[in-house]
Write an enzyme that holds these catalytic residues in place. Sequence first.
Site: not given
Ligand code: PMT
Length: 403
Positions: A323, A280, A307, A337, A210
């Site tokens: 996030f 994901d 994670i 979330k 991504n």
């Molecule tokens: O890196 P930049 O260009 O500065 O951009 C910043 C950002 C947009 C990446 C950052 O601000 C952000 O929003 N990060 C979270 C991105 C994300 O994966 O969001 P999510 O809503 O899909 O996931 C929710 C949370 O679960 C996140 O904290 C993520 O780190 C975590 N996660 C997601 C997938 C996974 N397989 N394991 C996880 O732990």
Amino acid sequence: MKNKKKVLKNKKILLGVAGGVAAYKSVDLVRRLKDEGASVTVIMTDASKNFITPLSLEIASENRVCSGIFDDPMSHINLPREADIMLIAPATANIIGKFANGIADDLLSTCFLSFKGKVVIAPSMNWRMYDNPIFQENLRRLTAHGVIQAGPDRGTLACGEEGIGRMADVSEIIETIKSAFSKKDFFKKKIIVTAGPTREYLDPVRFLSNRSSGKMGYAVARACIRRGAEVILISGPSCLEQPHGLKSFFRVETAQEMKNAMFKHLHETDVVIMAAAPADFSPEKKEKTKINKTDKLLVNLRNTPDILSEIGKLKRRPLLVGFAAETGKRLDRAKEKLIQKNADIIVFNNVTAAGSGFDVDTNEITIIRKNKEVSLPLTTKDAAAEAILDAVSELLKRVKCII
Ligand code: PMT
């Protein structure tokens, strides 16, 4: 938006430029300090004028450049009195020797003696001079008196030799100044920060990923360091420079590798902040050789480890910040979330808003807790990181959450 909530905004910096070849970097240093919102007054030693002209620094600082001790008889008292911090870059062996021994025979050394605030020095010299035990004794003496040292770095020196003695990068010097102004509410706290994307390989050359650049996570890591934490940064692929002062840095590619690095260190951690964007989904099968081009390719995907959720399920776990990257104003999904992943804080991030989200220097976030939410207007990722840490700091005072 410019300068908003910047750590150095309106700070008055008294910059001493001593006579070393790195003096030419001080023009860039002054510009960057001004970009951070600081005002800069430069003191040049006579020797420094062999390397750079006062006019260059006057133009860069938009301020008078001071040099002679008798140009204005009270400047050695007035200049330090007006300054919030003193920075000497480059700091030569000569000026460090004078400082360490209380010698006050020019404007810069007299200002140092009469200054009451924090002083940062960025030593710069040949490695032989740096290694000299007399110089090292002087340096130790200064740091023992609370003078803060930035660098020097190892690398190719002006004489063409390799060794320690290059003046620290301008960005490292600025981070050191910011750190000097920051509260130390995370002193000795152990924090893991994740940043960047992951890559899930289809074959040796192709992957799913991504647009995450790592900027948000690296900004969080830098803010944690400034505020006194011991930081482990686990980063997916990113072009960014490693923050200075990290305890450890792990470069990972896949979500599984990110999870492995995380769980290896989780037992010794007070806070986890997951700014990374792990994929994901991952291809069920990774081909050993490059897949030939065909008209159509069907790929089966499976979930990667979540994670954040896995940490959330632990009986004893660190304080957990996740996030939520959403396309649109989906605060409701971010709140879900928070509950589903059992996090303490979720940072809602509208990644489709202008100037917000992936690969930009700014972000528009809402910091969501179970009983509180704070929305920030579009701001720098550095300022967003500070606000996130304010929320973490507040929670840490209330809960005891070490594994
Ligand atoms: O890196 P930049 O260009 O500065 O951009 C910043 C950002 C947009 C990446 C950052 O601000 C952000 O929003 N990060 C979270 C991105 C994300 O994966 O969001 P999510 O809503 O899909 O996931 C929710 C949370 O679960 C996140 O904290 C993520 O780190 C975590 N996660 C997601 C997938 C996974 N397989 N394991 C996880 O732990």
